[in-house]
Write a protein that holds these residues in place. Structure first.
Motif, PDB file in Angstrom:
ATOM      1  N   ARG A 238       0.859  -1.117   0.044  1.00  0.00           N
ATOM      2  CA  ARG A 238       0.039  -0.239   0.183  1.00  0.00           C
ATOM      3  C   ARG A 238       0.943   1.317  -0.106  1.00  0.00           C
ATOM      4  O   ARG A 238       0.518   2.152  -0.859  1.00  0.00           O
ATOM      5  CB  ARG A 238      -0.897  -0.004   1.460  1.00  0.00           C
ATOM      6  CG  ARG A 238      -1.839   1.362   1.269  1.00  0.00           C
ATOM      7  CD  ARG A 238      -2.818   1.153   2.361  1.00  0.00           C
ATOM      8  NE  ARG A 238      -2.507   0.686   3.803  1.00  0.00           N
ATOM      9  CZ  ARG A 238      -1.927   1.340   4.763  1.00  0.00           C
ATOM     10  NH1 ARG A 238      -1.982   2.642   4.750  1.00  0.00           N
ATOM     11  NH2 ARG A 238      -1.642   0.827   5.891  1.00  0.00           N
ATOM     12  N   GLN A 239       1.849   1.380   0.696  1.00  0.00           N
ATOM     13  CA  GLN A 239       2.534   2.455   0.947  1.00  0.00           C
ATOM     14  C   GLN A 239       4.028   2.560  -0.103  1.00  0.00           C
ATOM     15  O   GLN A 239       4.518   3.764  -0.283  1.00  0.00           O
ATOM     16  CB  GLN A 239       3.207   2.535   2.410  1.00  0.00           C
ATOM     17  CG  GLN A 239       1.983   2.663   3.572  1.00  0.00           C
ATOM     18  CD  GLN A 239       2.442   2.842   5.023  1.00  0.00           C
ATOM     19  OE1 GLN A 239       3.659   2.647   5.150  1.00  0.00           O
ATOM     20  NE2 GLN A 239       1.462   2.880   6.049  1.00  0.00           N
ATOM     21  N   LYS A 240       4.347   1.354  -0.537  1.00  0.00           N
ATOM     22  CA  LYS A 240       5.288   1.519  -1.630  1.00  0.00           C
ATOM     23  C   LYS A 240       6.538   2.212  -1.300  1.00  0.00           C
ATOM     24  O   LYS A 240       7.127   2.841  -1.953  1.00  0.00           O
ATOM     25  CB  LYS A 240       4.777   1.902  -2.938  1.00  0.00           C
ATOM     26  CG  LYS A 240       3.561   1.250  -3.345  1.00  0.00           C
ATOM     27  CD  LYS A 240       2.822   1.658  -4.662  1.00  0.00           C
ATOM     28  CE  LYS A 240       1.689   1.031  -5.022  1.00  0.00           C
ATOM     29  NZ  LYS A 240       1.587  -0.378  -4.933  1.00  0.00           N
ATOM     30  N   GLY A 241       7.006   1.719   0.017  1.00  0.00           N
ATOM     31  CA  GLY A 241       8.232   2.658   0.539  1.00  0.00           C
ATOM     32  C   GLY A 241       9.410   1.420   0.624  1.00  0.00           C
ATOM     33  O   GLY A 241       9.468   0.734   0.089  1.00  0.00           O
ATOM     34  N   SER A 242      10.443   2.101   1.289  1.00  0.00           N
ATOM     35  CA  SER A 242      11.622   1.008   1.544  1.00  0.00           C
ATOM     36  C   SER A 242      12.124   1.192   2.871  1.00  0.00           C
ATOM     37  O   SER A 242      11.881   2.323   3.607  1.00  0.00           O
ATOM     38  CB  SER A 242      12.757   1.537   0.661  1.00  0.00           C
ATOM     39  OG  SER A 242      13.364   2.914   0.841  1.00  0.00           O
ATOM     40  N   VAL A 243      12.751   0.334   3.365  1.00  0.00           N
ATOM     41  CA  VAL A 243      13.332   0.322   4.756  1.00  0.00           C
ATOM     42  C   VAL A 243      14.924   0.006   4.531  1.00  0.00           C
ATOM     43  O   VAL A 243      15.201  -0.872   4.378  1.00  0.00           O
ATOM     44  CB  VAL A 243      12.676  -0.883   5.756  1.00  0.00           C
ATOM     45  CG1 VAL A 243      13.104  -0.772   6.777  1.00  0.00           C
ATOM     46  CG2 VAL A 243      11.115  -0.745   5.685  1.00  0.00           C
ATOM     47  N   GLY A 244      15.529   0.970   5.038  1.00  0.00           N
ATOM     48  CA  GLY A 244      17.044   0.748   4.974  1.00  0.00           C
ATOM     49  C   GLY A 244      17.643   1.035   6.438  1.00  0.00           C
ATOM     50  O   GLY A 244      16.952   0.856   7.523  1.00  0.00           O
ATOM     51  N   PHE A 245      19.015   0.998   6.454  1.00  0.00           N
ATOM     52  CA  PHE A 245      19.640   0.810   7.718  1.00  0.00           C
ATOM     53  C   PHE A 245      20.848   1.559   7.424  1.00  0.00           C
ATOM     54  O   PHE A 245      21.692   1.576   6.491  1.00  0.00           O
ATOM     55  CB  PHE A 245      20.130  -0.643   7.846  1.00  0.00           C
ATOM     56  CG  PHE A 245      20.871  -1.172   9.263  1.00  0.00           C
ATOM     57  CD1 PHE A 245      20.238  -1.444  10.350  1.00  0.00           C
ATOM     58  CD2 PHE A 245      22.253  -1.054   9.075  1.00  0.00           C
ATOM     59  CE1 PHE A 245      20.881  -1.990  11.374  1.00  0.00           C
ATOM     60  CE2 PHE A 245      23.040  -1.326  10.330  1.00  0.00           C
ATOM     61  CZ  PHE A 245      22.144  -1.723  11.597  1.00  0.00           C
TER      62      PHE A 245
END
Length: 457
Positions: A238-245
């Motif tokens: 739904r949000q079409k984002g990314s998760v980084g570090f």
């Protein structure tokens, strides 16, 4: 931003060639931004239902730990002046703003049972103000300010930390995720674990070298993976984002061309990247790190390695849980193998069996650990590409500090940024590194942790 001075400065001669300045434009989709962190700028430390965090606790219980007994109680007062912050951002013309959420402002006791509506409103207002001005938010979930109630029951060393962080991350994704596409879980794990739980100079000041710092590291990367899977299964479609570090890393240039020093360079890089990034890409610590700590642990009489192993289930959970690598890079050092490693010493900085130092020929900044070494960032980017199959990278911090007592010298800062950007452009154009953006630290002078307000950034 903050690094502990672990370098011994010496004069050396290197064979590094300084390339001509690359003045070619960056690609049209390349993004520029600036960064801050909640405790360093927000102030409002106990306003509107915010709970106490570990830095609040440190500065109030041991004020002498900070230069001039400074605190972040008011800092830049961004809790009240966020619109002025956004006006500065708009004036700079940046594409994005990297800031962190205060876990304690959202969840006053650290647990998910109580959400502070005033804290939610503050971040909602900030994000709206950014987007109304055409600025994209990049949100860090954790930038060193753990709620003190969680620390009181074990913090990063607790087996429950992964659950606590997962609950917090899920709340943030749910509340803010429709307006935030770029998430970062943790900022600079070396500072949290090695400096906060090993050396023990940073909050929460746990002195457990070689034991607690590695437990902290294991729980931290597992907590990241938990948050990544929550986002992937519940929110990504739904949000079409990314998760980084975000990893903080210098470049570790071999002091000589000897086999021993070239190996020392690789070992130092593996201790930075192999403990934190390798698990998120390949599912486990790098073999160099595992073998070295296991060897030293056995020599010291331990029944098992002081570096806690991941189970098969944990390895499966970890592997492939990073969408983008955030790189905080400021400087470089020269490395060599220790001639006589201490067989009884334990801890990250002795387990590596590497000596790091900097050249007196390198230009100084206002911080003892930060020398100007622009070619280092290109070498590091090339190493990341070759080691991890050319991942997506954003430079999430880079910048130059000055002494507060000196007149602000922006000529030096401009030269620093210009030359580092030139080497980043070379890394992209010549070496084929996949760099998507660049972030200056910092938007404004702020509380610089143990240094208080004694540095300008």
């Amino acid at each position: 931003m903050y690094k502990v001075a672990v370098f011994v400065c010496v004069t050396v001669i290197t064979s590094i060639n300084v390339n001509a300045l690359n003045t070619k434009p960056f690609p049209k989709d390349f993004k520029f931004g600036v960064a801050t962190a909640s405790y360093q700028i927000e102030g409002g430390w106990n306003e509107d239902g915010k709970g106490e965090n570990i830095w609040d606790h440190l500065v109030h219980t041991d004020p002498t730990a900070i230069v001039n007994n400074a605190t972040g109680d008011v800092a830049c007062d961004s809790y009240h002046k966020y619109k002025e912050d956004v006006a500065m951002l708009k004036d700079l013309g940046v594409n994005f703003y990297r800031f962190s959420l205060s876990w304690s402002r959202l969840l006053p006791n650290g647990f998910a049972n109580k959400i502070n509506k005033a804290g939610v409103r503050y971040y909602k207002n900030l994000i709206k103000e950014l987007k109304d001005n055409g600025i994209e938010p990049m949100v860090t979930l954790y930038h060193w300010d753990l709620p003190q109630p969680l620390q009181d029951v074990g913090g990063f060393l607790s087996n429950n930390f992964v659950d606590w962080f997962g609950d917090y991350a899920e709340i943030c994704f749910e509340i803010f995720g429709d307006d935030v596409s770029n998430w970062i879980t943790f900022n600079e794990p070396v500072m949290t674990c090695q400096i906060g739980h090993g050396v023990g100079s940073f909050a929460p000041r746990v002195k457990s070298p070689g034991i607690g710092e590695y437990i902290c590291g294991k729980n931290l990367v597992l907590a990241h993976a938990r948050a990544w899977h929550i986002y992937d299964t519940k929110f990504r479609s739904r949000q079409k984002g990314s998760v980084g570090f975000v990893i903080d890393s210098g470049w570790y240039e071999p002091s000589t061309n000897s086999t021993a020093d070239r190996h020392a360079s690789e070992v130092m890089l593996q201790f930075v990247w192999g403990i934190y990034i390798n698990p998120l890409i390949n599912g486990d610590h790098s073999s160099i790190v595992k073998e070295q700590i296991a060897r030293r642990s056995k020599q010291q009489g331990y029944k098992r390695s002081r570096l806690p192993a991941f189970t098969e289930e944990e390895q499966k959970c970890l592997k492939g849980t990073i969408d983008i690598i955030g790189l905080n890079h400021y400087t470089s050092s020269l490395t060599s193998a220790q001639k006589n490693p201490d067989p009884n010493g334990i801890g990250y900085y002795v387990d590596c069996e590497v000596v790091s130092r900097q050249s007196d020929d390198w230009e100084k900044s206002g911080s003892s650990w930060l020398r100007v070494v622009p070619w280092g960032i290109r070498k590091l980017l090339k190493w990341i590409k070759d080691t991890y199959d050319n991942p997506k990278i954003i430079i999430t911090e880079n910048g130059f500090s000055d002494f507060k007592e000196n007149q602000l010298d922006d000529d030096k800062r401009i030269d620093y940024i210009k030359n580092y950007l030139s080497n980043i452009r070379d890394a992209m154009e010549i070496d084929g590194v996949n760099v998507l953006g660049y972030t200056v630290w910092s938007l404004m002078d702020n509380f610089e942790w143990l240094q208080g307000y004694s540095r300008m950034e």
